[in-house]
Design a protein around this motif. Structure first.
Motif, PDB file in Angstrom:
ATOM      1  N   HIS A 115       0.856  -1.186   0.000  1.00 22.49           N
ATOM      2  CA  HIS A 115       0.000   0.000   0.000  1.00 22.49           C
ATOM      3  C   HIS A 115       0.888   1.231   0.000  1.00 22.49           C
ATOM      4  O   HIS A 115       1.897   1.262   0.714  1.00 22.49           O
ATOM      5  N   PRO A 116       0.535   2.248  -0.784  1.00 12.57           N
ATOM      6  CA  PRO A 116       1.415   3.404  -0.945  1.00 12.57           C
ATOM      7  C   PRO A 116       1.513   4.270   0.312  1.00 12.57           C
ATOM      8  O   PRO A 116       0.563   4.377   1.083  1.00 12.57           O
ATOM      9  N   LEU A 117       2.676   4.855   0.456  1.00 17.24           N
ATOM     10  CA  LEU A 117       2.910   5.844   1.499  1.00 17.24           C
ATOM     11  C   LEU A 117       2.515   7.214   0.959  1.00 17.24           C
ATOM     12  O   LEU A 117       2.567   7.442  -0.255  1.00 17.24           O
ATOM     13  N   PRO A 118       2.160   8.149   1.821  1.00 20.52           N
ATOM     14  CA  PRO A 118       1.766   9.489   1.361  1.00 20.52           C
ATOM     15  C   PRO A 118       2.999  10.338   1.013  1.00 20.52           C
ATOM     16  O   PRO A 118       3.302  11.332   1.665  1.00 20.52           O
ATOM     17  N   VAL A 119       3.704   9.909  -0.019  1.00 22.38           N
ATOM     18  CA  VAL A 119       4.940  10.573  -0.430  1.00 22.38           C
ATOM     19  C   VAL A 119       4.794  11.019  -1.876  1.00 22.38           C
ATOM     20  O   VAL A 119       4.294  10.268  -2.714  1.00 22.38           O
ATOM     21  N   THR A 120       5.215  12.225  -2.159  1.00 15.72           N
ATOM     22  CA  THR A 120       5.279  12.696  -3.542  1.00 15.72           C
ATOM     23  C   THR A 120       6.735  12.971  -3.879  1.00 15.72           C
ATOM     24  O   THR A 120       7.519  13.363  -3.009  1.00 15.72           O
ATOM     25  N   LEU A 121       7.061  12.747  -5.121  1.00 17.47           N
ATOM     26  CA  LEU A 121       8.423  12.976  -5.579  1.00 17.47           C
ATOM     27  C   LEU A 121       8.416  13.998  -6.703  1.00 17.47           C
ATOM     28  O   LEU A 121       7.556  13.938  -7.597  1.00 17.47           O
ATOM     29  N   PRO A 122       9.369  14.956  -6.674  1.00 15.77           N
ATOM     30  CA  PRO A 122       9.402  15.989  -7.709  1.00 15.77           C
ATOM     31  C   PRO A 122       9.511  15.371  -9.105  1.00 15.77           C
ATOM     32  O   PRO A 122      10.269  14.433  -9.329  1.00 15.77           O
ATOM     33  N   GLY A 123       8.699  15.887 -10.015  1.00 14.20           N
ATOM     34  CA  GLY A 123       8.761  15.442 -11.388  1.00 14.20           C
ATOM     35  C   GLY A 123       7.988  14.180 -11.709  1.00 14.20           C
ATOM     36  O   GLY A 123       7.908  13.782 -12.866  1.00 14.20           O
ATOM     37  N   LEU A 124       7.420  13.521 -10.704  1.00 14.66           N
ATOM     38  CA  LEU A 124       6.646  12.309 -10.948  1.00 14.66           C
ATOM     39  C   LEU A 124       5.155  12.592 -10.767  1.00 14.66           C
ATOM     40  O   LEU A 124       4.767  13.383  -9.900  1.00 14.66           O
ATOM     41  N   PRO A 125       4.320  11.960 -11.563  1.00 12.52           N
ATOM     42  CA  PRO A 125       2.879  12.194 -11.429  1.00 12.52           C
ATOM     43  C   PRO A 125       2.341  11.582 -10.141  1.00 12.52           C
ATOM     44  O   PRO A 125       2.992  10.730  -9.529  1.00 12.52           O
ATOM     45  N   PRO A 126       1.153  11.994  -9.730  1.00 10.25           N
ATOM     46  CA  PRO A 126       0.554  11.385  -8.538  1.00 10.25           C
ATOM     47  C   PRO A 126       0.262   9.903  -8.796  1.00 10.25           C
ATOM     48  O   PRO A 126       0.120   9.477  -9.939  1.00 10.25           O
ATOM     49  N   ARG A 127       0.167   9.149  -7.731  1.00 13.88           N
ATOM     50  CA  ARG A 127      -0.071   7.720  -7.878  1.00 13.88           C
ATOM     51  C   ARG A 127      -1.419   7.457  -8.527  1.00 13.88           C
ATOM     52  O   ARG A 127      -2.369   8.209  -8.342  1.00 13.88           O
ATOM     53  N   GLU A 128      -1.465   6.367  -9.270  1.00 14.48           N
ATOM     54  CA  GLU A 128      -2.697   5.977  -9.949  1.00 14.48           C
ATOM     55  C   GLU A 128      -3.414   4.832  -9.259  1.00 14.48           C
ATOM     56  O   GLU A 128      -4.582   4.584  -9.510  1.00 14.48           O
ATOM     57  N   TYR A 129      -2.702   4.109  -8.411  1.00  8.60           N
ATOM     58  CA  TYR A 129      -3.261   2.904  -7.806  1.00  8.60           C
ATOM     59  C   TYR A 129      -3.265   3.010  -6.286  1.00  8.60           C
ATOM     60  O   TYR A 129      -2.464   3.723  -5.702  1.00  8.60           O
ATOM     61  N   ASP A 130      -4.155   2.250  -5.675  1.00  8.45           N
ATOM     62  CA  ASP A 130      -4.301   2.261  -4.223  1.00  8.45           C
ATOM     63  C   ASP A 130      -3.564   1.128  -3.539  1.00  8.45           C
ATOM     64  O   ASP A 130      -3.478   1.090  -2.320  1.00  8.45           O
ATOM     65  N   GLY A 131      -3.031   0.207  -4.315  1.00  8.53           N
ATOM     66  CA  GLY A 131      -2.293  -0.897  -3.739  1.00  8.53           C
ATOM     67  C   GLY A 131      -1.808  -1.849  -4.810  1.00  8.53           C
ATOM     68  O   GLY A 131      -2.141  -1.708  -5.994  1.00  8.53           O
ATOM     69  N   ILE A 132      -1.025  -2.799  -4.371  1.00  8.55           N
ATOM     70  CA  ILE A 132      -0.503  -3.840  -5.248  1.00  8.55           C
ATOM     71  C   ILE A 132      -0.622  -5.164  -4.502  1.00  8.55           C
ATOM     72  O   ILE A 132      -0.320  -5.249  -3.314  1.00  8.55           O
ATOM     73  N   THR A 133      -1.066  -6.176  -5.226  1.00 11.43           N
ATOM     74  CA  THR A 133      -1.025  -7.543  -4.713  1.00 11.43           C
ATOM     75  C   THR A 133      -0.016  -8.298  -5.568  1.00 11.43           C
ATOM     76  O   THR A 133      -0.059  -8.206  -6.796  1.00 11.43           O
ATOM     77  N   GLU A 134       0.877  -9.025  -4.907  1.00  5.78           N
ATOM     78  CA  GLU A 134       1.846  -9.860  -5.603  1.00  5.78           C
ATOM     79  C   GLU A 134       1.668 -11.292  -5.103  1.00  5.78           C
ATOM     80  O   GLU A 134       1.680 -11.531  -3.901  1.00  5.78           O
ATOM     81  N   ILE A 135       1.500 -12.208  -6.055  1.00  6.41           N
ATOM     82  CA  ILE A 135       1.293 -13.611  -5.705  1.00  6.41           C
ATOM     83  C   ILE A 135       2.226 -14.459  -6.554  1.00  6.41           C
ATOM     84  O   ILE A 135       2.259 -14.319  -7.777  1.00  6.41           O
ATOM     85  N   TRP A 136       2.988 -15.336  -5.899  1.00  6.84           N
ATOM     86  CA  TRP A 136       3.947 -16.191  -6.592  1.00  6.84           C
ATOM     87  C   TRP A 136       3.395 -17.602  -6.720  1.00  6.84           C
ATOM     88  O   TRP A 136       2.809 -18.150  -5.778  1.00  6.84           O
ATOM     89  N   PHE A 137       3.639 -18.206  -7.901  1.00  8.49           N
ATOM     90  CA  PHE A 137       3.212 -19.566  -8.223  1.00  8.49           C
ATOM     91  C   PHE A 137       4.392 -20.327  -8.827  1.00  8.49           C
ATOM     92  O   PHE A 137       5.310 -19.721  -9.372  1.00  8.49           O
ATOM     93  N   ASP A 138       4.302 -21.641  -8.796  1.00  6.78           N
ATOM     94  CA  ASP A 138       5.334 -22.457  -9.437  1.00  6.78           C
ATOM     95  C   ASP A 138       5.272 -22.357 -10.955  1.00  6.78           C
ATOM     96  O   ASP A 138       6.296 -22.440 -11.630  1.00  6.78           O
ATOM     97  N   ASN A 139       4.068 -22.196 -11.497  1.00  2.15           N
ATOM     98  CA  ASN A 139       3.906 -22.122 -12.950  1.00  2.15           C
ATOM     99  C   ASN A 139       2.616 -21.375 -13.278  1.00  2.15           C
ATOM    100  O   ASN A 139       1.770 -21.155 -12.403  1.00  2.15           O
ATOM    101  N   ALA A 140       2.458 -21.001 -14.547  1.00  4.29           N
ATOM    102  CA  ALA A 140       1.304 -20.212 -14.970  1.00  4.29           C
ATOM    103  C   ALA A 140      -0.001 -20.993 -14.846  1.00  4.29           C
ATOM    104  O   ALA A 140      -1.054 -20.404 -14.574  1.00  4.29           O
TER     105      ALA A 140
END
Length: 113
Positions: A48-73
């Motif tokens: 989940h994003p932190l309330p941080v802005t960086l010069p020259g970068l646009p505001p965030r577009e997403y509210d979070g990321i889910t990452e899930i690992w599998f052995d195969n597709a």
């Protein structure tokens, strides 16, 4: 391993804080409880994003990321195409996610550093 990355957008009318709370405290446990998840998922991470802005970068577009690992597709389909997922998880996702605003990526990792 194969990584399934989901860039998440919250459902309209849901605050970012409520989205994060629900994702962490309700959805995660429900997803992790599925037999197919226990069998095929090797790792599951929420970001989940932190309330941080960086010069020259646009505001965030997403509210979070889910990452899930599998052995195969094929294992991805066994989880996300299962009856349990469709019966329990899909309705739960609709409570807090804008499914059409999310993006998905299936990839392999290449570690640089």
């Amino acid at each position: 391993m194969i990584k399934f990355t989901i860039l998440l957008r919250r459902r309209p009318g849901t605050s970012h804080e409520d989205f994060v709370s629900y994702h962490k405290n309700n959805h995660a446990a429900l997803f992790a409880s599925l037999p197919e998840v226990k069998q095929y998922v090797r790792r599951y991470v929420q970001c989940h994003p932190l309330p941080v802005t960086l010069p020259g970068l646009p505001p965030r577009e997403y509210d979070g990321i889910t990452e899930i690992w599998f052995d195969n597709a094929d294992s991805i389909g066994k989880v996300f195409g299962s009856k349990d997922y469709m019966k329990l998880i899909r309705p739960d996702e609709e409570k807090f996610l804008d499914m059409h605003g999310c993006s998905f990526l299936i990839s392999t990792e290449h570690t640089v550093i």
